[in-house]
Design a protein around this motif. Structure first.
Motif, mmCIF file in Angstrom:
data_model
loop_
_atom_site.group_PDB
_atom_site.id
_atom_site.type_symbol
_atom_site.label_atom_id
_atom_site.label_comp_id
_atom_site.label_asym_id
_atom_site.label_seq_id
_atom_site.Cartn_x
_atom_site.Cartn_y
_atom_site.Cartn_z
ATOM 1 N N ARG A 292 0.825 -1.218 0.000
ATOM 2 C CA ARG A 292 0.000 0.000 0.000
ATOM 3 C C ARG A 292 0.859 1.269 0.000
ATOM 4 N NH1 ARG A 292 -2.851 -3.207 3.914
ATOM 5 N NH2 ARG A 292 -1.824 -2.036 5.598
ATOM 6 N N GLY A 293 2.180 1.069 -0.019
ATOM 7 C CA GLY A 293 3.073 2.221 -0.022
ATOM 8 C C GLY A 293 3.308 2.822 1.346
ATOM 9 N N GLN A 294 2.990 2.081 2.404
ATOM 10 C CA GLN A 294 3.139 2.584 3.759
ATOM 11 C C GLN A 294 4.501 2.183 4.331
ATOM 12 O OE1 GLN A 294 -0.230 0.682 5.577
ATOM 13 N NE2 GLN A 294 -1.659 2.295 4.973
ATOM 14 N N SER A 295 4.960 2.939 5.306
ATOM 15 C CA SER A 295 6.195 2.582 5.998
ATOM 16 C C SER A 295 5.897 1.510 7.046
ATOM 17 C CB SER A 295 6.804 3.813 6.668
ATOM 18 O OG SER A 295 5.908 4.357 7.624
ATOM 19 N N ILE A 296 6.919 0.781 7.447
ATOM 20 C CA ILE A 296 6.750 -0.289 8.436
ATOM 21 C C ILE A 296 7.801 -0.139 9.529
ATOM 22 C CG2 ILE A 296 5.729 -1.925 6.814
ATOM 23 C CD1 ILE A 296 8.494 -3.271 6.623
ATOM 24 N N ASN A 297 7.505 -0.707 10.689
ATOM 25 C CA ASN A 297 8.466 -0.745 11.787
ATOM 26 C C ASN A 297 9.465 -1.874 11.565
ATOM 27 O OD1 ASN A 297 7.169 1.345 13.199
ATOM 28 N ND2 ASN A 297 5.771 -0.095 14.198
ATOM 29 N N GLY A 298 10.615 -1.743 12.182
ATOM 30 C CA GLY A 298 11.568 -2.836 12.196
ATOM 31 C C GLY A 298 12.594 -2.829 11.090
ATOM 32 N N VAL A 299 12.593 -1.805 10.212
ATOM 33 C CA VAL A 299 13.591 -1.742 9.148
ATOM 34 C C VAL A 299 14.952 -1.429 9.782
ATOM 35 C CG1 VAL A 299 14.328 -0.584 7.036
ATOM 36 C CG2 VAL A 299 11.895 -1.030 7.443
ATOM 37 N N VAL A 300 15.946 -2.252 9.483
ATOM 38 C CA VAL A 300 17.250 -2.151 10.126
ATOM 39 C C VAL A 300 18.104 -1.078 9.458
ATOM 40 C CG1 VAL A 300 19.405 -3.411 10.564
ATOM 41 C CG2 VAL A 300 17.190 -4.548 10.875
ATOM 42 N N ASP A 301 18.782 -0.299 10.285
ATOM 43 C CA ASP A 301 19.769 0.660 9.807
ATOM 44 C C ASP A 301 21.116 -0.046 9.776
ATOM 45 O OD1 ASP A 301 21.682 2.610 9.439
ATOM 46 O OD2 ASP A 301 20.794 4.035 10.855
ATOM 47 N N PRO A 302 21.659 -0.359 8.611
ATOM 48 C CA PRO A 302 22.911 -1.112 8.556
ATOM 49 C C PRO A 302 24.069 -0.407 9.260
ATOM 50 C CG PRO A 302 21.870 -1.017 6.379
ATOM 51 C CD PRO A 302 21.139 -0.053 7.268
ATOM 52 N N GLN A 303 24.039 0.922 9.324
ATOM 53 C CA GLN A 303 25.115 1.650 9.984
ATOM 54 C C GLN A 303 25.085 1.435 11.491
ATOM 55 O OE1 GLN A 303 27.503 3.121 8.165
ATOM 56 N NE2 GLN A 303 26.342 2.316 6.414
ATOM 57 N N ARG A 304 23.899 1.401 12.054
ATOM 58 C CA ARG A 304 23.796 1.190 13.503
ATOM 59 C C ARG A 304 23.864 -0.287 13.848
ATOM 60 N NH1 ARG A 304 18.865 4.222 16.183
ATOM 61 N NH2 ARG A 304 17.725 2.859 14.766
ATOM 62 N N GLY A 305 23.408 -1.144 12.930
ATOM 63 C CA GLY A 305 23.422 -2.575 13.184
ATOM 64 C C GLY A 305 22.159 -3.099 13.827
#
Length: 306
Positions: A292-305
């Motif tokens: 639906r084009g919505q954002s989701i929780n839990g997407v990992v930031d590779p820089q922070r780990g």
């Protein structure tokens, strides 16, 4: 839309069946080398070959709480790595940690030894105000653990990379806050994500800062802990003992000193297990939100780990 499942050491079939039932619009299968391209993947310890072959993946859902092993792979820049928000793990973790804290505080190991020897014993009740519990890592799991410990009237401290404000919990943050957090803590619960900055963070210097008679509960990653430093501090009397659920090598080698040490309790990485039905429902919801084009929780930031 196609979803593929790639597990190492686990059977994918119950997940394939569960996803097919929960998401009949999608084609779901278990990955094999040479398989056709999928849009989304659900993984546990996938090999590099899987990542290389599935170049068209949009998202990679990890069924465990930590993603440190995934971030060691060569991942394309466009690929979203997504961790589960909870999936039933936080209540299990709260159970485990509360059990370990209470078992130590109430000296149940000592009572067990006495009853096995046929001895009816008595120990003077301890003052829980003297047993401040420090939760190191205030993510979804850490916050649930900290709140659960408050129910038993232990003083609770919390430590996180960025500032947090949790009612009734004394919060510390950042490198400058770590020494003060440790010095205010007698029972240390480690729930930090494993990153290059946190590897070996439970070492002689940090554990020595805990209050005398300190106790360590590690339920995050084995690489957080310097094994020999923990043993030395227990044997010196500065630490009273430890409960360990995670290890540098798993299964824990049969000749490892942790197995036989009288002041260390070992469990087989079972503090919080992924619950399949809850995980599937969460993953389906996230995929539908992405559609639906919505954002989701839990997407990992590779820089922070994490």
């Amino acid at each position: 839309m196609k979803i593929t499942i790639c597990f190492t050491g686990l059977s994918p079939e119950p997940w394939v069946q569960g996803l097919q039932q929960a998401f009949p619009q999608a084609a779901v299968d278990a990955w094999a080398p040479g398989a056709t391209q999928a849009d989304h993947a659900i993984v546990w310890a996938p090999p590099q070959q899987f990542i290389d072959e599935q170049a068209g993946l949009k998202t990679l859902f990890n069924i465990g709480a930590g993603v440190d092993a995934l971030l060691q792979l060569r991942l394309p820049a466009h690929l979203k790595v997504v961790r589960l928000d909870d999936a039933g793990m936080s209540v299990q973790m709260a159970e485990y940690v509360c059990h370990a804290v209470i078992r130590h505080f109430r000296e149940f190991d000592g009572y067990d030894a006495d009853t096995q020897a046929g001895k009816w014993s008595y120990r003077k009740p301890r003052n829980r105000a003297d047993f401040a519990v420090g939760v190191m890592g205030l993510g979804v799991l850490g916050e649930r653990v900290a709140k659960a410990l408050q129910v038993f009237d232990f003083p609770v401290n919390g430590y996180s990379r960025s500032a947090k404000n949790l009612p009734g919990i004394r919060c510390f943050n950042g490198p400058q806050g770590l020494p003060e957090f440790l010095a205010a803590t007698r029972v240390l619960v480690n729930l930090m994500p494993l990153t290059p900055e946190t590897e070996n963070i439970l070492n002689q210097a940090t554990l020595s800062t805990l209050q005398p008679g300190g106790y360590v509960i590690n339920v995050a990653r084995g690489k957080h802990l310097v094994d020999d430093d923990l043993i030395a501090l227990i044997d010196s009397g500065h630490l009273a003992g430890a409960t360990l659920d995670v290890f540098r090598t798993e299964p824990l080698p049969a000749d490892h000193v942790f197995w036989q040490h009288p002041k260390i309790t070992v469990t087989p990485h079972t503090s919080a297990r992924t619950l399949r039905e809850e995980s599937i429902a969460q993953i389906v919801g996230k995929i539908q939100a992405l559609q639906r084009g919505q954002s989701i929780n839990g997407v990992v930031d590779p820089q922070r780990g994490y």
